[in-house]
Design an enzyme around this catalytic site. Structure first.
Site, short mmCIF file in Angstrom:
data_model
loop_
_atom_site.label_atom_id
_atom_site.label_comp_id
_atom_site.label_asym_id
_atom_site.label_seq_id
_atom_site.Cartn_x
_atom_site.Cartn_y
_atom_site.Cartn_z
N GLU A 92 0.82 -1.19 0.00
CA GLU A 92 0.00 0.00 0.00
C GLU A 92 0.86 1.26 0.00
O GLU A 92 1.89 1.32 0.67
CB GLU A 92 -0.93 -0.02 1.22
CG GLU A 92 -1.89 -1.21 1.12
CD GLU A 92 -2.94 -1.25 2.22
OE1 GLU A 92 -4.02 -1.79 1.95
OE2 GLU A 92 -2.69 -0.78 3.34
N CYS A 348 -2.01 5.87 10.01
CA CYS A 348 -0.82 5.21 10.53
C CYS A 348 -1.18 3.85 11.09
O CYS A 348 -2.10 3.71 11.87
CB CYS A 348 -0.23 6.01 11.69
SG CYS A 348 0.55 7.51 11.17
#
Ligand code: SAH
Ligand code: SF4
Length: 358
Positions: A92, A348
């Protein structure tokens, strides 16, 4: 051979080795990193002589990573790309647009071996390192997206183009566990005739791989360093970050001090705020005492949800108190990370490849 794996000097050496003029290097490099071409062909590289091009076409490839999936967050500021590697693994890459700046968050490994309990990448385990070319290809991918976006914007509103200016190695993986490939990629991304990202616009985040931090210091690497701390005592840290058993807190802090002393630069310390785990005033005082007097800035990140961990983020008020203790009692500066891309799991620690077969 993936052309994104080569530094400019290596590309030049290759040309010479093949008996061609080294003068093609500059043009080739600008096709790769300024024109952002997607193939080695007459159409995409018209100024490269056919003989040279044929040799490249026969013996090299351009490791463009096809997009398997693309998701936009509801606030429109974050876009997540699932990119396919040529062994069918996926990684990703996230594009974040804050006011006035564009940042690419890129991955350094498929999965991660460090096993932090609250991190989706840690929860999926380690598959393999990325090559330098696969890391570079992510930056090129984002640069291409930005070029397309700014062309659209320009066509509609006369807006000037947006270039990729910031890269954070905070995607999937532990960059210092894949040191050589990461540094090679950084050198390629940094090259002034290509993507030309300034060294101080590249930030590398580590869970605290002590030998890697010492090596960064010894090599006087000019990038920014962020260290994921999360706890200020060894037992508390080891419970959240298993890698702390290998590199204990006192060794980590000694390495950080060496790093700051050798490079003269401050370190960012990341602290994922988890309610009831590491967000009490006492814990704020412990980290304040640990970092007091060091060239440090704390980045507070309210926990983002992941399926494998049932912790919840610290509430805003407790987070503010934590921040206030750091600044007022210890003069340690801190920032609260903006929550972006949470709804598409691009925040995150939320990066993991859910569907690994599709
Ligand atoms: N492996 C590196 C870089 C990738 S993670 C590292 O750990 O530093 C980037 C940051 O996100 C790290 O500080 C990490 O601790 C933090 N993080 C991981 N999972 C998180 C989560 N679920 N919520 C908030 N932050 C998280
Ligand atoms: Fe790996 Fe970083 Fe996630 Fe820890 S937080 S598991 S080091 S990616």
């Amino acid at each position: 051979m993936n052309l994104y794996d080569l530094t400019r000097d290596e590309l030049k050496a290759l040309l010479v080795n093949w008996g061609f003029s080294p003068f093609h290097t500059t043009r080739l490099w600008s096709y790769l990193y300024l024109d952002l071409v997607t193939e080695i062909s007459a159409e995409s590289m018209p100024e490269i002589p056919p003989k040279v091009r044929a040799r490249f076409a026969a013996e090299a490839s351009l490791g463009v990573l096809p997009t398997a999936q693309e998701t936009d967050s509801s606030d429109g500021f974050t876009r997540k790309y699932l990119l396919r590697l040529n062994d069918d693994e996926k990684i990703e890459t996230v594009l974040m647009r804050y006011t006035g700046r564009v940042t690419a968050c890129i991955s350094s490994q498929v999965g991660c071996a460090m096993g932090c309990v609250f991190c989706a990448t840690g929860q999926m385990g380690y598959t393999r390192h990325l090559t330098a070319g696969e890391i570079v290809a992510q930056a090129v991918h984002v640069a291409r997206v930005l070029r397309a976006l700014s062309r659209e914007a320009k066509a509609s509103a006369g807006v000037s183009p947006v270039r990729l200016r910031n890269i954070v190695l905070m995607g999937m993986g532990e960059p210092l566990h894949n040191y050589d490939a990461v540094m090679r990629a950084i050198d390629i991304i940094h090259d002034g005739n290509g993507l030309a990202l300034a060294a101080d616009r590249i930030t590398l985040s580590t869970v605290g791989v002590v030998p890697g931090i010492l090596r960064l210091a010894a090599e006087q690497r000019p990038q920014h360093l962020a260290v994921s701390l999360h706890a200020a005592t060894q037992p508390e840290r080891a419970a959240l970050v298993p890698a702390a058993r290998k590199w204990p807190l006192d060794e980590l802090m000694a390495a950080c001090r060496t790093y700051s002393k050798t490079t003269g630069r401050r370190i960012f310390y990341e602290w994922t705020l988890i309610e009831g785990k590491n967000d009490t005033p006492e814990q704020a005082r412990a980290v304040g005492a640990l970092l007091q007097g060091l060239p440090a800035q704390v980045n507070l990140i309210p926990l983002n949800p992941t399926s494998g961990y049932d912790g919840v983020p610290t509430r805003t008020e407790a987070a503010r108190t934590f921040q206030k203790i750091l600044s007022e009692e210890f003069a340690v500066p801190s920032t609260m990370r903006q929550r972006r891309g949470i709804d598409i799991a691009a925040g995150c620690g939320q990066l993991a490849v859910a569907d690994r077969t599709g």
